[in-house]
Design a protein around this motif. Structure first.
Motif, PDB file in Angstrom:
ATOM      1  N   HIS A 132       0.657  -1.212  -0.010  1.00 44.08           N
ATOM      2  CA  HIS A 132       0.221   0.111  -0.058  1.00 44.08           C
ATOM      3  C   HIS A 132       1.028   1.196   0.008  1.00 44.08           C
ATOM      4  CE1 HIS A 132      -2.960  -2.808   0.967  1.00 44.08           C
ATOM      5  NE2 HIS A 132      -3.963  -1.881   0.846  1.00 44.08           N
ATOM      6  N   GLN A 133       2.092   1.141  -0.622  1.00 43.05           N
ATOM      7  CA  GLN A 133       2.776   2.272  -1.090  1.00 43.05           C
ATOM      8  C   GLN A 133       3.783   2.859   0.118  1.00 43.05           C
ATOM      9  OE1 GLN A 133       3.271   3.197  -4.096  1.00 43.05           O
ATOM     10  NE2 GLN A 133       1.580   3.472  -5.363  1.00 43.05           N
ATOM     11  N   SER A 134       3.664   1.840   1.256  1.00 45.88           N
ATOM     12  CA  SER A 134       4.340   2.332   2.558  1.00 45.88           C
ATOM     13  C   SER A 134       4.051   3.557   3.307  1.00 45.88           C
ATOM     14  CB  SER A 134       5.851   2.128   2.156  1.00 45.88           C
ATOM     15  OG  SER A 134       6.425   0.790   1.948  1.00 45.88           O
ATOM     16  N   ARG A 135       2.642   3.704   3.135  1.00 47.77           N
ATOM     17  CA  ARG A 135       2.271   4.943   3.825  1.00 47.77           C
ATOM     18  C   ARG A 135       2.455   4.674   5.229  1.00 47.77           C
ATOM     19  NH1 ARG A 135      -3.414   6.865   1.984  1.00 47.77           N
ATOM     20  NH2 ARG A 135      -3.074   8.442   3.518  1.00 47.77           N
ATOM     21  N   GLU A 136       2.871   5.797   5.944  1.00 50.66           N
ATOM     22  CA  GLU A 136       2.954   5.750   7.614  1.00 50.66           C
ATOM     23  C   GLU A 136       1.654   6.167   8.011  1.00 50.66           C
ATOM     24  OE1 GLU A 136       5.518   4.577   9.154  1.00 50.66           O
ATOM     25  OE2 GLU A 136       6.700   4.236   7.291  1.00 50.66           O
ATOM     26  N   PRO A 137       1.357   5.927   9.224  1.00 53.90           N
ATOM     27  CA  PRO A 137       0.020   6.199   9.777  1.00 53.90           C
ATOM     28  C   PRO A 137       0.057   7.785  10.371  1.00 53.90           C
ATOM     29  CG  PRO A 137       1.172   4.966  11.410  1.00 53.90           C
ATOM     30  CD  PRO A 137       1.831   4.903  10.085  1.00 53.90           C
ATOM     31  N   ALA A 138      -0.143   8.697   9.292  1.00 56.91           N
ATOM     32  CA  ALA A 138      -0.018  10.069   9.675  1.00 56.91           C
ATOM     33  C   ALA A 138      -0.991  10.904   8.828  1.00 56.91           C
ATOM     34  CB  ALA A 138       1.446  10.701   9.085  1.00 56.91           C
ATOM     35  N   VAL A 139      -1.353  12.240   9.293  1.00 60.08           N
ATOM     36  CA  VAL A 139      -2.572  12.863   8.660  1.00 60.08           C
ATOM     37  C   VAL A 139      -1.811  13.229   7.020  1.00 60.08           C
ATOM     38  CG1 VAL A 139      -3.923  15.009   8.432  1.00 60.08           C
ATOM     39  CG2 VAL A 139      -3.577  13.735  10.708  1.00 60.08           C
ATOM     40  N   GLU A 140      -0.562  13.537   7.087  1.00 60.64           N
ATOM     41  CA  GLU A 140      -0.252  13.841   5.925  1.00 60.64           C
ATOM     42  C   GLU A 140       0.612  12.532   5.110  1.00 60.64           C
ATOM     43  OE1 GLU A 140       3.340  14.997   8.295  1.00 60.64           O
ATOM     44  OE2 GLU A 140       1.239  14.820   8.782  1.00 60.64           O
ATOM     45  N   TYR A 141       0.895  12.619   3.836  1.00 58.92           N
ATOM     46  CA  TYR A 141       1.511  11.322   3.194  1.00 58.92           C
ATOM     47  C   TYR A 141       2.977  11.318   3.504  1.00 58.92           C
ATOM     48  CZ  TYR A 141      -2.647  10.829   0.349  1.00 58.92           C
ATOM     49  OH  TYR A 141      -3.870  10.810  -0.100  1.00 58.92           O
ATOM     50  N   VAL A 142       3.403  10.350   4.530  1.00 58.08           N
ATOM     51  CA  VAL A 142       4.542  10.202   4.971  1.00 58.08           C
ATOM     52  C   VAL A 142       5.233   8.838   4.698  1.00 58.08           C
ATOM     53  CG1 VAL A 142       6.083  10.163   6.767  1.00 58.08           C
ATOM     54  CG2 VAL A 142       4.257  11.633   6.997  1.00 58.08           C
ATOM     55  N   HIS A 143       6.373   8.668   4.197  1.00 56.04           N
ATOM     56  CA  HIS A 143       6.974   7.271   3.512  1.00 56.04           C
ATOM     57  C   HIS A 143       8.424   7.246   4.169  1.00 56.04           C
ATOM     58  CE1 HIS A 143       3.700   7.169   0.751  1.00 56.04           C
ATOM     59  NE2 HIS A 143       3.824   8.480   0.803  1.00 56.04           N
ATOM     60  N   GLU A 144       8.516   6.345   4.682  1.00 56.69           N
ATOM     61  CA  GLU A 144       9.713   6.079   5.529  1.00 56.69           C
ATOM     62  C   GLU A 144      10.466   4.762   4.946  1.00 56.69           C
ATOM     63  OE1 GLU A 144       9.627   5.342   9.566  1.00 56.69           O
ATOM     64  OE2 GLU A 144       8.930   7.349  10.076  1.00 56.69           O
ATOM     65  N   GLU A 145       9.733   4.134   4.128  1.00 51.99           N
ATOM     66  CA  GLU A 145      10.242   2.867   3.477  1.00 51.99           C
ATOM     67  C   GLU A 145       9.855   2.830   1.855  1.00 51.99           C
ATOM     68  OE1 GLU A 145      10.377  -1.037   5.975  1.00 51.99           O
ATOM     69  OE2 GLU A 145       8.198   0.034   6.234  1.00 51.99           O
ATOM     70  N   LEU A 146      10.349   2.153   1.160  1.00 50.61           N
ATOM     71  CA  LEU A 146       9.958   1.677  -0.156  1.00 50.61           C
ATOM     72  C   LEU A 146       8.735   1.090  -0.300  1.00 50.61           C
ATOM     73  CD1 LEU A 146      10.675   1.892  -3.474  1.00 50.61           C
ATOM     74  CD2 LEU A 146      11.852  -0.160  -3.153  1.00 50.61           C
ATOM     75  N   GLY A 147       7.923   1.532  -1.300  1.00 48.57           N
ATOM     76  CA  GLY A 147       6.734   0.723  -1.299  1.00 48.57           C
ATOM     77  C   GLY A 147       6.354   0.432  -2.699  1.00 48.57           C
ATOM     78  N   TYR A 148       5.152  -0.117  -2.932  1.00 50.68           N
ATOM     79  CA  TYR A 148       4.772  -0.569  -4.166  1.00 50.68           C
ATOM     80  C   TYR A 148       3.098  -0.498  -4.226  1.00 50.68           C
ATOM     81  CZ  TYR A 148       8.972  -3.031  -3.251  1.00 50.68           C
ATOM     82  OH  TYR A 148      10.212  -3.444  -2.796  1.00 50.68           O
ATOM     83  N   ASN A 149       2.716  -0.234  -5.606  1.00 53.69           N
ATOM     84  CA  ASN A 149       1.151  -0.187  -5.567  1.00 53.69           C
ATOM     85  C   ASN A 149       0.767  -1.737  -5.935  1.00 53.69           C
ATOM     86  OD1 ASN A 149      -1.512   0.505  -5.842  1.00 53.69           O
ATOM     87  ND2 ASN A 149      -1.155   1.765  -7.924  1.00 53.69           N
ATOM     88  N   TYR A 150       0.733  -2.441  -5.002  1.00 55.72           N
ATOM     89  CA  TYR A 150       0.580  -3.906  -5.330  1.00 55.72           C
ATOM     90  C   TYR A 150      -1.001  -4.471  -4.708  1.00 55.72           C
ATOM     91  CZ  TYR A 150       5.172  -5.274  -6.807  1.00 55.72           C
ATOM     92  OH  TYR A 150       6.419  -5.284  -7.436  1.00 55.72           O
ATOM     93  N   ARG A 151      -1.842  -3.385  -4.576  1.00 60.51           N
ATOM     94  CA  ARG A 151      -3.039  -3.799  -4.027  1.00 60.51           C
ATOM     95  C   ARG A 151      -4.229  -4.232  -5.077  1.00 60.51           C
ATOM     96  NH1 ARG A 151      -3.605   2.472  -2.192  1.00 60.51           N
ATOM     97  NH2 ARG A 151      -2.888   2.682  -4.407  1.00 60.51           N
ATOM     98  N   MET A 152      -5.055  -5.114  -4.528  1.00 62.19           N
ATOM     99  CA  MET A 152      -6.242  -5.397  -5.182  1.00 62.19           C
ATOM    100  C   MET A 152      -7.448  -4.697  -4.843  1.00 62.19           C
ATOM    101  SD  MET A 152      -7.965  -9.319  -4.807  1.00 62.19           S
ATOM    102  CE  MET A 152      -6.699 -10.210  -5.477  1.00 62.19           C
ATOM    103  N   SER A 153      -8.187  -4.720  -6.035  1.00 60.27           N
ATOM    104  CA  SER A 153      -9.551  -3.799  -5.564  1.00 60.27           C
ATOM    105  C   SER A 153     -10.599  -4.660  -4.983  1.00 60.27           C
ATOM    106  CB  SER A 153      -9.982  -3.316  -6.915  1.00 60.27           C
ATOM    107  OG  SER A 153     -10.731  -4.213  -7.499  1.00 60.27           O
TER     108      SER A 153
END
Length: 371
Positions: free
Chosen positions: A205-226
């Motif tokens: 899920h794009q390695s989003r951190e649990p923050a109000v704004e978009y915060v990324h500490e790690e590399l992520g991917y868009n590997y989600r299923m709908s």
């Protein structure tokens, strides 16, 4: 489609949860978990994405080696390259056509002496049949090699009474359009560890951190299923056992209809499990039935019948011409003499008769030409 999918899809539209969250995603993961001995699950965009996430979680990176069955589709290998690691291709045995434990043992003992052990082993369950997982798991444990079951083709099959993907700590599934059940495109990670699933879910899920704004500490991917595709998966899962029974019946009918032709045999069913017969695959004895599968493919295309050779071994692919292999002769012989037949769960008796008749004509003609 089974007919059950529409209710799940309709509910997704009614609730207006269409993208990458919703009740179908939760339900699909939960229902697959119940099927697979309570293992933790994560639905993603493809089986290849699932394998990529698992190998990353296992710490595979540049300079590492990952052993993998050579008789497989490229999706079993590409994630190794994504991570900058090196594949080492391992040969098949003839009882199941899967990775040979004896060849693996020889390779691992030699690699240990050289201090060149692989970080992981990707063990493919080919065409709906398990490799001899217990023997291979014991070797991986002995040499501290992480084992990943590539069960992309084997959902619905069993090994010593266990469902596929339930022996190793990690397994991956595929729901591509040609699989025994489908979400049209998708995959799943199956794991013993809830913590591992949580980490990989974040990356997917794009390695989003649990923050109000978009915060990324790690590399992520868009590997989600709908949520919509997960609804298709839920409807498909309700008929998995019926699909396995239908595919096994198709394979048995081919076996019986071709039993009188010397040198033609269905892929064997190993004693340790139940083959789902995701694909019905024939093997031609080169002495009794010297035919080229590629020639048969072209001959059957004239009758509008689609067939395919057995997977071309990865160590013979141009992309991997410099890769290390251990053995390879058995996989090469299976490729040279194997043919995948129409195997759909919905294949009618009349359609299968047409395949059988066309195949018999082609085989008769090929044998006459060879003589």
């Amino acid at each position: 489609m089974s007919g059950h999918e529409q209710s799940y899809i309709a509910e997704a539209f009614r609730a207006n949860w269409l993208t990458t969250a919703g009740a179908n995603l939760d339900g699909f993961e939960r229902e697959m978990s119940a099927r697979l001995a309570g293992r933790h699950t994560l639905a993603v965009s493809s089986g290849t994405a699932a394998l990529h996430l698992v190998l990353r979680y296992l710490g595979v990176g540049p300079g590492d080696r990952v052993a993998v069955s050579t008789l497989t589709f490229a999706g079993s290998v590409f994630p190794i390259l994504y991570l900058g690691a090196e594949p080492v291709f391992v040969d098949s045995e003839r009882q199941s056509w899967n990775l040979d434990p004896d060849v693996l043992e020889s390779y691992l003992r030699d690699a240990a002496r050289r201090d060149e052990l692989p970080k992981a082993l990707v063990l493919v369950h080919l065409y709906g049949q398990h490799a001899d997982v217990d023997r291979i798991r014991a070797l991986c444990d002995e040499f501290e090699v992480a084992l990943v079951e590539d069960a992309a083709e084997s959902l619905g099959a069993t090994y010593k009474g266990r469902e596929t993907g339930c022996t190793a700590d990690f397994a991956i599934l595929s729901f591509n359009g040609n699989k025994i059940i489908t979400t049209t495109g998708g995959g799943m990670i199956v794991a013993r560890s809830a913590d591992a699933i949580r980490a990989m879910r974040k990356w997917a899920h794009q390695s989003r951190e649990p923050a109000v704004e978009y915060v990324h500490e790690e590399l992520g991917y868009n590997y989600r299923m709908s949520n919509v595709l997960a609804g298709i998966g839920r409807g498909q899962l309700t008929v998995l056992d019926e699909r396995v029974a239908a595919r096994r019946a198709v394979a048995a009918r081919y076996r019986d209809a071709l039993a009188d032709i010397p040198g033609v045999a269905l892929q064997p069913e190993a004693e340790w499990g139940t083959h789902s017969r995701w694909l019905s695959v024939l093997l031609f004895d080169p002495e009794e039935r010297p035919v080229d599968p590629a020639t048969l493919v072209l001959a059957l295309e004239v009758d509008d019948i689609e067939t395919r050779p057995v997977w071309r071994p990865m160590h013979t692919q141009p992309l991997f011409r410099h890769a290390r292999r251990v053995g390879g002769e058995v996989a090469e012989s299976l490729f040279a003499s194997g043919l995948c037949l129409p195997s759909s769960s919905s294949l009618s008796a009349a359609a299968q008769d047409r395949v059988i008749d066309a195949l018999r004509r082609a085989l008769t003609g090929s044998l006459a030409a060879a003589r």
